[in-house]
Design a protein around this motif. Sequence first.
Motif, PDB file in Angstrom:
ATOM      1  N   TYR A 130       0.804  -1.228   0.000  1.00  0.00           N
ATOM      2  CA  TYR A 130       0.000   0.000   0.000  1.00  0.00           C
ATOM      3  C   TYR A 130       0.839   1.282   0.000  1.00  0.00           C
ATOM      4  N   GLY A 131       2.170   1.143   0.045  1.00  0.00           N
ATOM      5  CA  GLY A 131       3.047   2.307  -0.055  1.00  0.00           C
ATOM      6  C   GLY A 131       3.154   3.125   1.214  1.00  0.00           C
ATOM      7  N   GLN A 132       2.500   2.711   2.283  1.00  0.00           N
ATOM      8  CA  GLN A 132       2.579   3.476   3.541  1.00  0.00           C
ATOM      9  C   GLN A 132       2.284   2.570   4.737  1.00  0.00           C
ATOM     10  N   ALA A 133       2.859   2.927   5.867  1.00  0.00           N
ATOM     11  CA  ALA A 133       2.593   2.186   7.111  1.00  0.00           C
ATOM     12  C   ALA A 133       3.090   2.988   8.293  1.00  0.00           C
ATOM     13  N   GLU A 134       2.392   2.798   9.392  1.00  0.00           N
ATOM     14  CA  GLU A 134       2.795   3.439  10.641  1.00  0.00           C
ATOM     15  C   GLU A 134       2.681   2.367  11.718  1.00  0.00           C
TER      16      GLU A 134
END
Length: 422
Positions: free
Chosen positions: A106-110
């Motif tokens: 998804y191109g992002q993560a936190e």
Amino acid sequence: MDRLLIDGGAVLSGELRASGAKNSALKMFAAALLADEPVTISNVPHLRDITTMIELLGSLGVEVVIDEKMNIEIHANTITSFKAPYELVKTMRASFNVLGPLLAHYGQAEVSLPGGCAIGPRPVDQHLRGLEALGARINMSDGYVRASADSGLKGGHVVFDFRTVGGTEHIMMAACLADGVTILENCAREPEIVDLASFLNKMGARVEGAGEDVISITGVESMGGCSHKVIADRVEAGTYLIAAAATGGKIKVKDINAMHLESVLDKLREAGASIKADHDSIELEMSGHRPKAVSLVTAPYPDYPTDLQAQIMALNCVAEGTGRITETIFENRFMHVHEMNRMGARIKLDSNNTSAVIEGVSCLKGAPVMANDLRASVSLVIAGLVADGQTIIDRIYHIDRGYEQIEEKLQNLGAQIKRLES
Ligand code: UD1
């Protein structure tokens, strides 16, 4: 808090089936985030760590369907959030491994920095360095890792500073959806890594070399659904074999690949056990003999596993002779020593807390004890089994993180053990 009550002295005998490997299943749950279609994972053990991972996926909006046999179906495409909160990650380090798959897909993560067992600081530098080598932008603040890859991850070359199980698995997963080829060197070679690679390949990934020093991953555009059965838990099986040897017993563990436990079986033979083993069972017999003390150094697979260090120390406590155990994987992994000494063991730690010398005594004495990590707690169960009188083990939520139905399994082998519910 539940406790375990053990009346020591029973000689373990009988048969049991090894459960599925928690350490494989947990990583597959993270890897399922790479797929566009549902995946089904079977032979999943019923454990607290698994429930935590299911809760974590649920908090991301991922649909998880569990049937009565613990077949777990995961639909990652229902995802609504890319944030893994502290409350869930703090209890279990393996949950940190959702970072790479989220980022790759998804191109992002936190993701919160992990907690897990209280065994040393357990940093994640190798994980983060690996993701950066694949083009991830990483920021850390307020205890969270925030990662992004706006135009996707790119194949890269990573040489790990040392063999890390979680690090190898994490970068191997992330590289599956990267653009191009990734080469990982100085990889960990644990059977759970091979199992994870086989799961990834069933989902359409192109991973080669898992179980060896160098792993190469050719990125694919998308990954699909599959069904996969988790391998058996070698640490659980090893724990019961060591317990049986310590009590002078005779047991057969079924559904376990003996190749995954070679270094442990060698030590048990040295302790006097006669062992018959093949690809799906291990039989151990001590013929009522007291074990002989063994010496060992923990090291990455295929050497003696750190996850079975505390258990073999319990065997050494009642063995004939003196053994030395050196821990090289984790700092602060001798928390069982003081509790065992309270039960009459004669264990001396060196000044660096890395080696223990254990002088065997003929019998331990039951006592109230507790420990602060999973494997230390289970080693106290073994100590309780070989002790005279009653042992009460407190804080067994640690044991429930990693041992499915421990009291039922031990009762079936003849142990006098029961859970005291609070
Ligand atoms: C996994 C297993 C754990 C086992 C361990 C070693 C799971 C869920 N857990 O843990 O049961 O005891 O392998 O066989 O599979 N380290 C760093 N930086 C990193 C990564 C690791 O310094 O980026 C250090 C750790 O603090 C530790 C050592 O390297 O001292 C080994 O860690 P690693 O092999 O990564 O273990 P885990 O994957 O956490």
